[in-house]
Design a protein around this motif. Sequence first.
Motif, PDB file in Angstrom:
ATOM      1  N   GLY A  71     -11.349   4.135   1.840  1.00 28.68           N
ATOM      2  CA  GLY A  71     -10.561   3.776   0.665  1.00 28.68           C
ATOM      3  C   GLY A  71      -9.312   2.998   1.027  1.00 28.68           C
ATOM      4  N   LEU A  72      -8.663   3.422   2.112  1.00 27.36           N
ATOM      5  CA  LEU A  72      -7.466   2.712   2.572  1.00 27.36           C
ATOM      6  C   LEU A  72      -7.799   1.281   2.963  1.00 27.36           C
ATOM      7  N   GLY A  93      -2.295   5.055   7.910  1.00 25.80           N
ATOM      8  CA  GLY A  93      -3.289   6.084   7.635  1.00 25.80           C
ATOM      9  C   GLY A  93      -2.891   7.421   8.247  1.00 25.80           C
ATOM     10  N   ILE A  94      -2.356   7.389   9.463  1.00 22.59           N
ATOM     11  CA  ILE A  94      -1.892   8.628  10.102  1.00 22.59           C
ATOM     12  C   ILE A  94      -0.734   9.223   9.300  1.00 22.59           C
ATOM     13  N   GLY A  95       0.160   8.340   8.825  1.00 19.72           N
ATOM     14  CA  GLY A  95       1.291   8.801   8.036  1.00 19.72           C
ATOM     15  C   GLY A  95       0.885   9.432   6.716  1.00 19.72           C
ATOM     16  N   LEU A  96      -0.269   9.027   6.196  1.00 24.46           N
ATOM     17  CA  LEU A  96      -0.794   9.617   4.965  1.00 24.46           C
ATOM     18  C   LEU A  96      -1.579  10.899   5.242  1.00 24.46           C
ATOM     19  N   HIS A  97      -1.587  11.338   6.494  1.00 27.42           N
ATOM     20  CA  HIS A  97      -2.278  12.559   6.914  1.00 27.42           C
ATOM     21  C   HIS A  97      -3.786  12.448   6.710  1.00 27.42           C
ATOM     22  N   GLN A 138       0.815  -1.205   0.000  1.00 24.24           N
ATOM     23  CA  GLN A 138       0.000   0.000   0.000  1.00 24.24           C
ATOM     24  C   GLN A 138       0.855   1.265   0.000  1.00 24.24           C
ATOM     25  N   LEU A 139       2.028   1.168   0.586  1.00 24.24           N
ATOM     26  CA  LEU A 139       2.961   2.294   0.535  1.00 24.24           C
ATOM     27  C   LEU A 139       3.334   2.597  -0.906  1.00 24.24           C
ATOM     28  N   VAL A 140       3.586   1.539  -1.666  1.00 22.82           N
ATOM     29  CA  VAL A 140       3.891   1.720  -3.092  1.00 22.82           C
ATOM     30  C   VAL A 140       2.656   2.208  -3.840  1.00 22.82           C
ATOM     31  N   ASN A 141       1.511   1.592  -3.519  1.00 26.38           N
ATOM     32  CA  ASN A 141       0.259   1.941  -4.191  1.00 26.38           C
ATOM     33  C   ASN A 141      -0.068   3.422  -4.029  1.00 26.38           C
ATOM     34  N   TYR A 142      -0.021   3.896  -2.789  1.00 30.98           N
ATOM     35  CA  TYR A 142      -0.344   5.298  -2.528  1.00 30.98           C
ATOM     36  C   TYR A 142       0.784   6.228  -2.970  1.00 30.98           C
ATOM     37  N   GLY A 143       2.006   5.726  -2.956  1.00 35.74           N
ATOM     38  CA  GLY A 143       3.112   6.552  -3.413  1.00 35.74           C
ATOM     39  C   GLY A 143       3.031   6.852  -4.898  1.00 35.74           C
ATOM     40  N   VAL A 144       2.503   5.895  -5.658  1.00 37.22           N
ATOM     41  CA  VAL A 144       2.408   6.056  -7.115  1.00 37.22           C
ATOM     42  C   VAL A 144       1.090   6.693  -7.532  1.00 37.22           C
ATOM     43  N   ARG A 145      -0.009   6.363  -6.827  1.00 31.85           N
ATOM     44  CA  ARG A 145      -1.343   6.784  -7.284  1.00 31.85           C
ATOM     45  C   ARG A 145      -2.096   7.573  -6.222  1.00 31.85           C
ATOM     46  N   TYR A 146      -1.418   8.344  -5.424  1.00 30.28           N
ATOM     47  CA  TYR A 146      -2.046   9.027  -4.303  1.00 30.28           C
ATOM     48  C   TYR A 146      -3.227   9.900  -4.735  1.00 30.28           C
ATOM     49  N   ASP A 147      -2.995  10.789  -5.673  1.00 32.88           N
ATOM     50  CA  ASP A 147      -4.050  11.713  -6.107  1.00 32.88           C
ATOM     51  C   ASP A 147      -5.246  10.962  -6.675  1.00 32.88           C
ATOM     52  N   TYR A 148      -4.984   9.935  -7.468  1.00 37.15           N
ATOM     53  CA  TYR A 148      -6.072   9.154  -8.075  1.00 37.15           C
ATOM     54  C   TYR A 148      -6.892   8.450  -7.006  1.00 37.15           C
ATOM     55  N   LEU A 149      -6.233   7.835  -6.040  1.00 33.87           N
ATOM     56  CA  LEU A 149      -6.935   7.083  -4.998  1.00 33.87           C
ATOM     57  C   LEU A 149      -7.760   8.001  -4.110  1.00 33.87           C
ATOM     58  N   ILE A 150      -7.239   9.183  -3.830  1.00 34.77           N
ATOM     59  CA  ILE A 150      -7.974  10.134  -3.003  1.00 34.77           C
ATOM     60  C   ILE A 150      -9.232  10.618  -3.730  1.00 34.77           C
TER      61      ILE A 150
END
Length: 236
Positions: free
Chosen positions: A53-54, A127-131, A32-44
Amino acid sequence: MMSILKADLLKVKRKWFWLLVFLGPFGVIALQLVNYGVRYDYLIQQEPDVWAGLLDNVNMFVAPALLLGMTILASQIAAIEHQQSSWKQLLSLPVQRGYVFLSKLAVAAIMIFISSTLLFIGTVFFGIGLHFGLDIPFLEVIKNSYYPFFAGIPVLCLQVWLSVVMQNQAFPLAAGVFGAVFSMTAAFAAPDWIPWKWPLLVGEHEPIWYAAAGMITGSVILLAGLMDFVRREVLT
């Protein structure tokens, strides 16, 4: 029963099995770190409720990791006795044979439960780390972390049964790996009555249904495995 359980826990104390207990949940979070690191804006943008979502994204990888972990742990715990040819010596002790089987299952279940707890902790901190804020839906995180474990109990009981009664671990491992791979495509391709789908917590029912079905079905498989183990004179 407790003396056998303590002995089995000592047998696995210095084994690499515990590494698997930690690698499973942290591997899921790392993906998930990789997933959100690459597609953060899209996932949000896809899911305004960022915590929901997480949890959805985490759950995608929980089922195959869980089933694969159950397979490997069950096989390796049973392999300790197979490799040392110690079944006859173990079963000659003044203890009920059923307790021996239950102890192997309990050790595997304890390890998987610890993995589920680590997944819960990892999900919260990720989740906390992703703000995503401190308004954490703890109940939903608990469900997402522990319901797959309860839903997967039938598979755990089956894998322990197969691993204990078969000296050659090729078949139990192959069956478990196939089940883990199958779970990755089972969300929309398999009916709800297939146990390998239940840890996904998706289908026509609420997640609690799959957890309850897992515990009930697991109890039936446990009873069948226990009766089979007790009746066997020689393990092959």
